[in-house]
Every structure is written in structure tokens, then in C-alpha cells.
Design a protein around this motif. Structure first.
Motif, PDB file in Angstrom:
ATOM      1  N   SER A  40       0.843  -1.190   0.000  1.00  0.00           N
ATOM      2  CA  SER A  40       0.000   0.000   0.000  1.00  0.00           C
ATOM      3  C   SER A  40       0.885   1.249   0.000  1.00  0.00           C
ATOM      4  N   TRP A  41       0.455   2.270  -0.745  1.00  0.00           N
ATOM      5  CA  TRP A  41       1.227   3.496  -0.908  1.00  0.00           C
ATOM      6  C   TRP A  41       0.356   4.731  -0.673  1.00  0.00           C
ATOM      7  N   PRO A  42      -0.082   4.990   0.562  1.00  0.00           N
ATOM      8  CA  PRO A  42      -0.936   6.153   0.833  1.00  0.00           C
ATOM      9  C   PRO A  42      -0.229   7.478   0.552  1.00  0.00           C
ATOM     10  N   GLU A  43       1.077   7.492   0.626  1.00  0.00           N
ATOM     11  CA  GLU A  43       1.841   8.720   0.380  1.00  0.00           C
ATOM     12  C   GLU A  43       1.789   9.186  -1.074  1.00  0.00           C
ATOM     13  N   LEU A  44       1.282   8.344  -1.973  1.00  0.00           N
ATOM     14  CA  LEU A  44       1.222   8.699  -3.395  1.00  0.00           C
ATOM     15  C   LEU A  44      -0.106   9.333  -3.801  1.00  0.00           C
ATOM     16  N   LEU A  45      -1.065   9.373  -2.897  1.00  0.00           N
ATOM     17  CA  LEU A  45      -2.347  10.010  -3.179  1.00  0.00           C
ATOM     18  C   LEU A  45      -2.108  11.481  -3.528  1.00  0.00           C
ATOM     19  N   GLY A  46      -2.615  11.926  -4.677  1.00  0.00           N
ATOM     20  CA  GLY A  46      -2.443  13.304  -5.118  1.00  0.00           C
ATOM     21  C   GLY A  46      -1.214  13.543  -5.974  1.00  0.00           C
ATOM     22  N   LYS A  47      -0.390  12.526  -6.170  1.00  0.00           N
ATOM     23  CA  LYS A  47       0.816  12.650  -6.997  1.00  0.00           C
ATOM     24  C   LYS A  47       0.489  12.346  -8.457  1.00  0.00           C
ATOM     25  N   LYS A  48       1.414  12.620  -9.354  1.00  0.00           N
ATOM     26  CA  LYS A  48       1.268  12.281 -10.763  1.00  0.00           C
ATOM     27  C   LYS A  48       1.268  10.760 -10.910  1.00  0.00           C
ATOM     28  N   GLY A  49       0.395  10.227 -11.757  1.00  0.00           N
ATOM     29  CA  GLY A  49       0.273   8.787 -11.937  1.00  0.00           C
ATOM     30  C   GLY A  49       1.559   8.114 -12.382  1.00  0.00           C
ATOM     31  N   GLU A  50       2.286   8.739 -13.322  1.00  0.00           N
ATOM     32  CA  GLU A  50       3.528   8.143 -13.828  1.00  0.00           C
ATOM     33  C   GLU A  50       4.582   8.056 -12.728  1.00  0.00           C
ATOM     34  N   VAL A  51       4.657   9.097 -11.906  1.00  0.00           N
ATOM     35  CA  VAL A  51       5.606   9.105 -10.790  1.00  0.00           C
ATOM     36  C   VAL A  51       5.214   8.035  -9.782  1.00  0.00           C
ATOM     37  N   ALA A  52       3.928   7.928  -9.499  1.00  0.00           N
ATOM     38  CA  ALA A  52       3.435   6.928  -8.551  1.00  0.00           C
ATOM     39  C   ALA A  52       3.752   5.518  -9.037  1.00  0.00           C
ATOM     40  N   ALA A  53       3.482   5.246 -10.312  1.00  0.00           N
ATOM     41  CA  ALA A  53       3.737   3.910 -10.864  1.00  0.00           C
ATOM     42  C   ALA A  53       5.223   3.553 -10.761  1.00  0.00           C
ATOM     43  N   ALA A  54       6.090   4.486 -11.094  1.00  0.00           N
ATOM     44  CA  ALA A  54       7.533   4.231 -11.016  1.00  0.00           C
ATOM     45  C   ALA A  54       7.964   3.988  -9.568  1.00  0.00           C
ATOM     46  N   THR A  55       7.415   4.749  -8.638  1.00  0.00           N
ATOM     47  CA  THR A  55       7.739   4.587  -7.226  1.00  0.00           C
ATOM     48  C   THR A  55       7.306   3.215  -6.725  1.00  0.00           C
ATOM     49  N   ILE A  56       6.096   2.816  -7.076  1.00  0.00           N
ATOM     50  CA  ILE A  56       5.564   1.514  -6.656  1.00  0.00           C
ATOM     51  C   ILE A  56       6.451   0.384  -7.160  1.00  0.00           C
ATOM     52  N   GLU A  57       6.798   0.416  -8.433  1.00  0.00           N
ATOM     53  CA  GLU A  57       7.614  -0.660  -9.007  1.00  0.00           C
ATOM     54  C   GLU A  57       9.035  -0.659  -8.436  1.00  0.00           C
ATOM     55  N   ARG A  58       9.531   0.493  -8.054  1.00  0.00           N
ATOM     56  CA  ARG A  58      10.864   0.577  -7.434  1.00  0.00           C
ATOM     57  C   ARG A  58      10.817   0.009  -6.010  1.00  0.00           C
ATOM     58  N   GLU A  59       9.762   0.348  -5.261  1.00  0.00           N
ATOM     59  CA  GLU A  59       9.658  -0.087  -3.864  1.00  0.00           C
ATOM     60  C   GLU A  59       9.231  -1.538  -3.709  1.00  0.00           C
TER      61      GLU A  59
END
Length: 70
Positions: free
Chosen positions: A10-29
């Protein structure tokens, strides 16, 4: 079900962020998942997969829901 999946789920810290940035962050983490950007209002299947995180975005590409393994 998500508690059975390996790694961060779960990534609650990504709410409100750009989708592309969120997707990259999720796959990195959590390299075990594939982050899929989905436009709000789209019809999707209901099965839960430990290898998928849907990143729900609005028409501006901003994350509208907390991304979780689902």
C-alpha cells in the motif's frame, strides 16, 4: 488477501501525486508488482493479484485512490 502478498502492498503517500511518478515509485519499492495506471471510471476485473497495483488517476493524471495490491 493483500497480507499474503510479498513486499510493500500500500502506498498512501502517493495520493495526489502524478500517476507516472506513482507507478515508477511503486515498481521501485516492490519489484514483484506491475503498476498499471487506470483512468477513474474505467471498468476493471475484480480478481486480486499479488503482482498488480492499479494506480487510479483523474483526467489530469493525478492519483485519486491509495494504490494497493488488488
Amino acid at each position: 488477501m493483500t497480507s499474503e502478498c510479498a513486499g510493500k502492498s500500500s502506498w498512501p503517500e502517493l495520493l495526489g501525486k502524478k500517476g507516472e511518478v506513482a507507478a515508477a515509485t511503486i515498481e521501485r519499492e516492490n519489484p514483484l508488482v506491475n503498476a498499471v495506471i487506470v483512468l477513474e471510471g474505467s471498468i476493471v476485473t475484480q480478481e486480486i493479484l499479488c503482482t498488480r497495483v492499479r494506480v487510479w488517476v483523474d483526467h489530469s493524471g493525478i492519483v485519486t485512490r491509495v494504490p494497493t495490491i488488488r
